[in-house]
Design an enzyme around this catalytic site. Structure first.
Site, PDB file in Angstrom:
ATOM      1  N   GLY A  34     -29.220  24.696 -43.401  1.00 24.41           N
ATOM      2  CA  GLY A  34     -29.849  25.741 -44.199  1.00 24.41           C
ATOM      3  C   GLY A  34     -31.366  25.696 -44.206  1.00 24.41           C
ATOM      4  NE  ARG A  35     -34.063  19.708 -45.178  1.00 28.09           N
ATOM      5  CZ  ARG A  35     -34.774  19.255 -46.206  1.00 28.09           C
ATOM      6  NH1 ARG A  35     -35.961  19.755 -46.441  1.00 28.09           N
ATOM      7  NH2 ARG A  35     -34.295  18.312 -46.982  1.00 28.09           N
ATOM      8  N   GLY A  39     -33.197  18.147 -38.827  1.00 31.51           N
ATOM      9  CA  GLY A  39     -33.697  16.792 -39.114  1.00 31.51           C
ATOM     10  C   GLY A  39     -33.452  16.305 -40.533  1.00 31.51           C
ATOM     11  CB  THR A  41     -33.818  14.064 -46.623  1.00 32.52           C
ATOM     12  OG1 THR A  41     -33.037  14.973 -47.386  1.00 32.52           O
ATOM     13  CG2 THR A  41     -34.815  13.355 -47.527  1.00 32.52           C
ATOM     14  NE  ARG A 269     -32.490  10.616 -50.946  1.00 34.92           N
ATOM     15  CZ  ARG A 269     -33.226  11.735 -50.941  1.00 34.92           C
ATOM     16  NH1 ARG A 269     -34.450  11.726 -51.422  1.00 34.92           N
ATOM     17  NH2 ARG A 269     -32.746  12.859 -50.442  1.00 34.92           N
ATOM     18  CG  HIS A 441     -47.556 -18.156 -26.396  1.00 39.84           C
ATOM     19  ND1 HIS A 441     -47.597 -18.355 -27.752  1.00 39.84           N
ATOM     20  CD2 HIS A 441     -48.788 -18.442 -25.916  1.00 39.84           C
ATOM     21  CE1 HIS A 441     -48.811 -18.769 -28.082  1.00 39.84           C
ATOM     22  NE2 HIS A 441     -49.559 -18.831 -26.995  1.00 39.84           N
TER      23      HIS A 441
HETATM   24  P1  NAI Z   1     -34.022   2.349 -55.097  1.00 40.19           P
HETATM   25  O1  NAI Z   1     -32.627   2.336 -55.563  1.00 40.19           O
HETATM   26  O2  NAI Z   1     -34.419   1.590 -53.883  1.00 40.19           O
HETATM   27  O3  NAI Z   1     -34.984   1.833 -56.294  1.00 40.19           O
HETATM   28  C1  NAI Z   1     -34.987   2.450 -57.563  1.00 40.19           C
HETATM   29  C2  NAI Z   1     -35.632   1.517 -58.566  1.00 40.19           C
HETATM   30  O4  NAI Z   1     -35.837   2.238 -59.783  1.00 40.19           O
HETATM   31  C3  NAI Z   1     -34.770   0.314 -58.904  1.00 40.19           C
HETATM   32  O5  NAI Z   1     -35.532  -0.858 -58.722  1.00 40.19           O
HETATM   33  C4  NAI Z   1     -34.384   0.558 -60.365  1.00 40.19           C
HETATM   34  O6  NAI Z   1     -34.221  -0.637 -61.083  1.00 40.19           O
HETATM   35  C5  NAI Z   1     -35.569   1.379 -60.874  1.00 40.19           C
HETATM   36  N1  NAI Z   1     -35.288   2.196 -62.073  1.00 40.19           N
HETATM   37  C6  NAI Z   1     -34.203   2.983 -62.296  1.00 40.19           C
HETATM   38  N2  NAI Z   1     -34.295   3.584 -63.512  1.00 40.19           N
HETATM   39  C7  NAI Z   1     -35.466   3.181 -64.073  1.00 40.19           C
HETATM   40  C8  NAI Z   1     -36.121   3.445 -65.318  1.00 40.19           C
HETATM   41  N3  NAI Z   1     -35.614   4.263 -66.235  1.00 40.19           N
HETATM   42  N4  NAI Z   1     -37.323   2.850 -65.558  1.00 40.19           N
HETATM   43  C9  NAI Z   1     -37.865   2.018 -64.646  1.00 40.19           C
HETATM   44  N5  NAI Z   1     -37.284   1.741 -63.460  1.00 40.19           N
HETATM   45  C10 NAI Z   1     -36.105   2.298 -63.160  1.00 40.19           C
HETATM   46  O7  NAI Z   1     -34.388   3.903 -54.966  1.00 40.19           O
HETATM   47  P2  NAI Z   1     -35.542   4.677 -54.178  1.00 40.19           P
HETATM   48  O8  NAI Z   1     -36.706   3.799 -53.904  1.00 40.19           O
HETATM   49  O9  NAI Z   1     -35.747   5.918 -54.970  1.00 40.19           O
HETATM   50  O10 NAI Z   1     -34.868   5.014 -52.802  1.00 40.19           O
HETATM   51  C11 NAI Z   1     -33.703   5.868 -52.764  1.00 40.19           C
HETATM   52  C12 NAI Z   1     -32.883   5.614 -51.526  1.00 40.19           C
HETATM   53  O11 NAI Z   1     -33.571   6.005 -50.360  1.00 40.19           O
HETATM   54  C13 NAI Z   1     -32.511   4.157 -51.380  1.00 40.19           C
HETATM   55  O12 NAI Z   1     -31.137   4.064 -51.131  1.00 40.19           O
HETATM   56  C14 NAI Z   1     -33.308   3.693 -50.189  1.00 40.19           C
HETATM   57  O13 NAI Z   1     -32.602   2.723 -49.439  1.00 40.19           O
HETATM   58  C15 NAI Z   1     -33.520   4.976 -49.395  1.00 40.19           C
HETATM   59  N6  NAI Z   1     -34.794   4.885 -48.671  1.00 40.19           N
HETATM   60  C16 NAI Z   1     -34.915   4.017 -47.649  1.00 40.19           C
HETATM   61  C17 NAI Z   1     -36.113   3.857 -47.001  1.00 40.19           C
HETATM   62  C18 NAI Z   1     -36.225   2.839 -45.921  1.00 40.19           C
HETATM   63  O14 NAI Z   1     -35.203   2.413 -45.394  1.00 40.19           O
HETATM   64  N7  NAI Z   1     -37.432   2.422 -45.532  1.00 40.19           N
HETATM   65  C19 NAI Z   1     -37.310   4.623 -47.388  1.00 40.19           C
HETATM   66  C20 NAI Z   1     -37.067   5.482 -48.488  1.00 40.19           C
HETATM   67  C21 NAI Z   1     -35.857   5.595 -49.099  1.00 40.19           C
END
Ligand code: NAI
Length: 462
Positions: A34-35, A39, A41, A269, A441
């Site tokens: 739909g976007r 690709g 998100t 998420r 190395h």
């Molecule tokens: P996350 O689940 O990694 O971290 C969310 C954090 O928010 C947790 O530490 C939690 O304790 C905290 N939290 C929740 N409610 C809260 C509150 N009321 N007050 C304060 N802290 C609170 O979620 P994030 O960073 O939003 O990422 C979402 C998804 O996207 C993850 O599954 C992640 O693996 C994926 N992602 C992966 C990336 C990568 O592989 N490099 C990059 C970006 C996202």
């Protein structure tokens, strides 16, 4: 006769990869998106644009902090935010156009619009109903915001709005010290924003190896990020050009608040399958709203499969891609397989953080006998030459069999280095196998070998 053998719904990394693999396996395939661009998100508002901004802001950091040491003198670059966003957009465009090209090359039809499934074997887009013997749902996830927080994607933003801010804010509160919060928090810190991360738990990046969590937080603090730990954010109030974030400290229930120009909500998420009509079809869900699937990515409704963020497991693009390929193979009558024990996780900050397999905490909880081979990047000549000596490799192996059980890296190019351990684990290798493999190395990868040597008779440069 159905129009298609397979219709994939969603063109993110899970969906577009599934569609290409289906077509490569001789199945007549369409993908509904739909976007305006392919690709999902990841390419449009996630992995790829954030990496562009991480790269650009890291270059600025290098210019500000390390150029003079290397004898590179002159005016430090200033930030042209509009141009930086244009660069980011050009990176997105190059990638999304690349998928369009791959669809054409593999003869995957792109059906433009939002899909629903009126009945098994049917996919409705606009007024048209297409038929398919198999349907793969790959509709991904959306940010899970908190109650009491009104996201406007301008000053109270999710990752989507954070990639499009009108200007670089003076101050930012990041709610959640997970992957998104730390990656985007790092970007803005490097661009001059005063960044405070408010996290519910007492540790950052939940689920990571404890030693890595501590080292990582220390490094981020050194880079200037502020942390409020053990704090449950309750609300964000907007007034006179600023946002006030209120939170309660878990240790004593005391109430506090902090003001910021921009608030980034990065609290996880949730799976997204709205509008597909799955409830009416009787598709089963988990309690967390994920579509339930069996070991072959089949839902309880015959002919309907689901992959990626919308089902159980880590919400990672590469996990979705693997499931997409495997589901395509199952549909084509082959043996699709995903090894869920060997899915790497990477955080693209500077330095990068990467892990695969078990953490030390998990092994302890299982009561498993294990050994640790650790090596600091301080002993790696290449890392020292590029100001990246801070950090380490930690390899975990079975105490008796020496089989590799996990690896955790914080340091230069960690996100690439981790893959030699992924391959080793796929082959059931021992730490000694890694230690006996010649590593060029001077490379960062020598640190991986040294950690493997440390599991045996000892590292050389420690
Ligand atoms: P996350 O689940 O990694 O971290 C969310 C954090 O928010 C947790 O530490 C939690 O304790 C905290 N939290 C929740 N409610 C809260 C509150 N009321 N007050 C304060 N802290 C609170 O979620 P994030 O960073 O939003 O990422 C979402 C998804 O996207 C993850 O599954 C992640 O693996 C994926 N992602 C992966 C990336 C990568 O592989 N490099 C990059 C970006 C996202």
């Amino acid at each position: 006769m159905a129009n298609y053998d397979v219709i994939v719904i969603g063109a993110g990394p899970g969906g577009y990869v599934a569609a290409i693999r289906c077509a490569q396996l001789g199945l007549k395939t369409a993908c509904v998106e739909g976007r305006d661009t392919l690709g999902g998100t990841c390419l449009n508002v996630g992995c790829i644009p954030s990496k562009a901004l991480l790269h650009a802001s890291h270059q600025l950091h290098e210019a500000e902090h390390n150029f003079a040491t290397m004898g590179l003198k002159g005016k430090t670059p200033s930030v042209d935010w509009k141009q930086m966003l244009a660069y980011k957009d050009s990176v997105i465009e190059g990638n999304t156009k690349g998928i369009e090209f791959l669809f054409k090359k593999n003869k995957v039809d792109w059906i433009k619009g939002w899909a629903s499934i009126p009945a098994a074997g049917q996919v409705k887009v606009g007024d048209e109903v297409h038929t398919a013997a198999n349907i793969i749902i790959a509709t991904g996830s959306e940010p899970a915001t908190l109650p009491g927080i009104d996201v406007d994607e301008k000053t109270v933003v999710t990752s989507t709005g954070a990639l499009e801010l009108g200007k670089i804010p003076k101050s930012m509160v990041v709610i959640g010290a997970g992957v998104i919060g730390l990656e985007l928090g790092s970007v803005y810190k490097r661009l001059g924003t005063d960044v405070t991360v408010v996290e519910y738990l007492d540790v950052i990046t939940p689920g990571m190896d404890g030693e890595v969590q501590k080292t990582f937080q220390r490094m981020l603090k050194k880079q200037g990020l502020n942390f409020v730990m053990g704090a449950a954010v309750q609300a964000v109030a907007k007034a006179r050009g600023k946002n006030t974030v209120t939170y309660q400290l878990r240790k004593d229930d005391s109430q506090h608040s902090i003001d910021a120009e921009v608030v980034l909500v990065a609290t996880g998420r949730r799976p997204f399958s709205d509008g597909l009509g799955l409830q009416d079809l009787g598709v089963e869900f988990t309690q967390r709203g994920q579509i339930k699937t069996n070991a072959h990515w089949q839902t309880n409704v015959a002919g309907i499969y689901a992959i990626g963020d919308v089902i159980e497991g880590p919400m990672l693009a590469h996990k979705a891609e693997d499931e997409g390929m495997a589901a395509a193979e199952v549909i084509a009558g082959k043996h699709g397989h995903v090894n869920y024990g060997v899915i790497p996780g990477v955080i693209y900050t500077h330095p990068e953080v990467a892990s695969v397999g078990a953490t030390e905490e998990q092994l302890k909880a299982e009561g498993r006998a294990y050994k640790v081979g650790k090596f600091s990047f301080m002993g790696n000549g290449r890392a020292k030459a590029v100001f990246a000596g801070d950090g380490f490799v930690k390899l975990l192996a079975d105490k008796d069999t020496d089989r590799i059980l996990g690896c955790h890296v914080i340091g230069p190019a960690a996100g690439d280095l981790i893959h030699e351990v992924c391959v080793a684990m796929e082959f059931g290798a021992s730490a000694q196998d890694l230690a006996m493999t010649c590593h060029a190395h001077p490379t960062f990868s020598e640190a991986m070998r040294e950690a493997a040597l440390a599991c045996g008779d000892g590292a050389i440069h420690a």
